[in-house]
Design a protein around this motif. Structure first.
Motif, PDB file in Angstrom:
ATOM      1  N   PRO A 104       2.224  29.097  45.611  1.00  0.00           N
ATOM      2  CA  PRO A 104       1.729  28.383  44.433  1.00  0.00           C
ATOM      3  C   PRO A 104       1.106  27.043  44.834  1.00  0.00           C
ATOM      4  O   PRO A 104       1.666  26.308  45.649  1.00  0.00           O
ATOM      5  CB  PRO A 104       2.989  28.178  43.586  1.00  0.00           C
ATOM      6  CG  PRO A 104       3.925  29.266  44.020  1.00  0.00           C
ATOM      7  CD  PRO A 104       3.655  29.461  45.486  1.00  0.00           C
ATOM      8  N   ALA A 105      -0.059  26.754  44.288  1.00  0.00           N
ATOM      9  CA  ALA A 105      -0.768  25.538  44.690  1.00  0.00           C
ATOM     10  C   ALA A 105      -1.773  25.151  43.622  1.00  0.00           C
ATOM     11  O   ALA A 105      -2.157  25.964  42.769  1.00  0.00           O
ATOM     12  CB  ALA A 105      -1.486  25.749  46.028  1.00  0.00           C
ATOM     13  N   ASP A 106      -2.223  23.910  43.691  1.00  0.00           N
ATOM     14  CA  ASP A 106      -3.299  23.421  42.842  1.00  0.00           C
ATOM     15  C   ASP A 106      -4.614  23.705  43.562  1.00  0.00           C
ATOM     16  O   ASP A 106      -5.000  22.974  44.486  1.00  0.00           O
ATOM     17  CB  ASP A 106      -3.125  21.924  42.595  1.00  0.00           C
ATOM     18  CG  ASP A 106      -4.299  21.322  41.834  1.00  0.00           C
ATOM     19  OD1 ASP A 106      -5.130  22.095  41.312  1.00  0.00           O
ATOM     20  OD2 ASP A 106      -4.397  20.083  41.790  1.00  0.00           O
ATOM     21  N   TRP A 107      -5.297  24.737  43.152  1.00  0.00           N
ATOM     22  CA  TRP A 107      -6.518  25.135  43.839  1.00  0.00           C
ATOM     23  C   TRP A 107      -7.701  24.226  43.511  1.00  0.00           C
ATOM     24  O   TRP A 107      -8.760  24.339  44.118  1.00  0.00           O
ATOM     25  CB  TRP A 107      -6.855  26.589  43.515  1.00  0.00           C
ATOM     26  CG  TRP A 107      -5.941  27.529  44.235  1.00  0.00           C
ATOM     27  CD1 TRP A 107      -4.805  28.093  43.741  1.00  0.00           C
ATOM     28  CD2 TRP A 107      -6.056  27.977  45.585  1.00  0.00           C
ATOM     29  NE1 TRP A 107      -4.207  28.879  44.711  1.00  0.00           N
ATOM     30  CE2 TRP A 107      -4.952  28.833  45.841  1.00  0.00           C
ATOM     31  CE3 TRP A 107      -6.971  27.744  46.606  1.00  0.00           C
ATOM     32  CZ2 TRP A 107      -4.757  29.441  47.075  1.00  0.00           C
ATOM     33  CZ3 TRP A 107      -6.797  28.366  47.828  1.00  0.00           C
ATOM     34  CH2 TRP A 107      -5.690  29.197  48.054  1.00  0.00           C
ATOM     35  N   SER A 108      -7.516  23.316  42.564  1.00  0.00           N
ATOM     36  CA  SER A 108      -8.595  22.370  42.250  1.00  0.00           C
ATOM     37  C   SER A 108      -8.507  21.106  43.091  1.00  0.00           C
ATOM     38  O   SER A 108      -9.401  20.249  43.016  1.00  0.00           O
ATOM     39  CB  SER A 108      -8.546  21.985  40.766  1.00  0.00           C
ATOM     40  OG  SER A 108      -7.372  21.242  40.472  1.00  0.00           O
ATOM     41  N   ARG A 109      -7.465  20.978  43.916  1.00  0.00           N
ATOM     42  CA  ARG A 109      -7.288  19.755  44.705  1.00  0.00           C
ATOM     43  C   ARG A 109      -8.367  19.645  45.774  1.00  0.00           C
ATOM     44  O   ARG A 109      -8.927  20.651  46.225  1.00  0.00           O
ATOM     45  CB  ARG A 109      -5.909  19.721  45.361  1.00  0.00           C
ATOM     46  CG  ARG A 109      -5.711  20.715  46.506  1.00  0.00           C
ATOM     47  CD  ARG A 109      -4.247  20.803  46.908  1.00  0.00           C
ATOM     48  NE  ARG A 109      -4.029  21.604  48.111  1.00  0.00           N
ATOM     49  CZ  ARG A 109      -3.960  22.922  48.132  1.00  0.00           C
ATOM     50  NH1 ARG A 109      -4.126  23.623  47.005  1.00  0.00           N
ATOM     51  NH2 ARG A 109      -3.742  23.566  49.269  1.00  0.00           N
TER      52      ARG A 109
END
Length: 229
Positions: A104-109
Motif C-alpha cells: 500500500p502506498a501513495d502513488w501520487s507522491r
C-alpha cells in the motif's frame, strides 16, 4: 490517467517474455555484443537486473543508486556471469520490485530518480516497462521495435517528447506519423522542423536506438543530432 496497476501487470508479462527469449541463449551468446555500442548481452541483462533494484529503492524511499560510479561498476561486475546467473538475477530482482510496488502506498507522491529527476510514483511502473521492452530489443535476439505494442510505442514517444521539450540542444520539432499522430518537442522558439515516419522509427530515433533512416524532414535536410537521454 496513469494506471500503475495495469502497467505493473505489463511489466510482469514483458519480463516473462524477455526471460523466455533469453533462456534460448548460451554462455557464449551472453558474452557476445548486444545492439548497444560497447555492451555485451551480459551488460544489458545486468543493467536490467540492477535497474529493478534501483526502482525498488525509489519506491521504498532510498536513493536510486549510491552514485553513478557504483551503478556502472555493478553492471561491469555482473556482465561476465553465465546465462543461468543472469536469468536468476533478472527474475529475482524483478520480483523484488513487484513486491515493493505491491505494498500500500501513495502513488501520487513525488519520487526522485537519477540526476535529480523527479516524477510521480505512479509512473515508475511504466519507466520499468520501458527498460524491459527496449532492452529486450537491445539484446538482439529477434525482437524489434516493430514488435512492440502500438500503445507502448505511442506512450514512449509521449514520454520522450516530454523529456526533450524545452531542451536547449534540441531544435523545435514537429513529429508526425502517416496515420496522423502529432507531437511537438524541442525548443519553443522558431519554426519547427517536421519529422515524419512510422511510430517505431520515431521512437527508435528519439530513444537513440536508430538513426532515423526511414524518417523524412520538411524542409528537407539531415535529422538533428539529439542529446543522450
Amino acid at each position: 490517467m496513469i494506471d500503475h496497476a495495469r502497467d505493473l501487470a505489463a511489466v510482469r508479462e514483458a519480463t516473462e517474455r524477455l526471460l523466455s527469449a533469453a533462456a534460448a541463449l548460451d554462455n557464449a551468446a551472453v558474452a557476445a555484443p548486444s545492439r548497444l555500442p560497447g555492451w555485451s548481452r551480459g551488460h544489458v541483462l545486468a543493467h536490467i537486473a540492477r535497474n529493478a533494484d534501483a526502482l525498488a529503492n525509489v519506491l521504498e524511499g532510498r536513493p536510486m543508486y549510491r552514485d553513478a560510479a557504483t551503478r556502472d561498476a555493478d553492471i561491469e561486475r555482473d556482465a561476465p556471469r553465465p546465462l543461468a546467473a543472469h536469468l536468476a538475477d533478472v527474475r529475482d530482482s524483478g520480483d523484488r520490485l513487484l513486491e515493493a510496488a505491491g505494498r500500500p502506498a501513495d502513488w501520487s507522491r513525488v519520487i526522485t530518480l537519477r540526476n535529480g529527476v523527479t516524477d510521480v510514483a505512479a509512473r515508475v511502473p511504466f519507466r520499468r516497462l520501458v527498460e524491459v521492452e527496449l532492452h529486450h530489443v537491445d539484446l538482439g535476439i529477434g525482437r524489434t521495435l516493430e514488435d512492440l505494442p502500438e500503445e507502448f510505442t505511442g506512450r514512449e514517444i509521449d514520454f520522450l517528447v516530454e523529456r526533450f521539450a524545452g531542451h536547449a540542444e534540441v531544435p523545435p520539432l514537429a513529429l508526425t506519423t502517416p496515420d496522423g499522430r502529432h507531437w511537438r518537442t524541442g525548443r519553443p522558439d522558431g519554426t519547427p522542423l517536421t519529422v515524419t515516419g512510422p511510430a517505431p522509427e520515431l521512437m527508435g530515433w528519439l530513444a537513440g536506438r536508430r538513426g532515423g533512416a526511414s524518417l523524412t524532414t520538411s524542409p528537407a535536410g539531415p535529422l538533428p543530432v539529439l542529446p543522450p537521454l
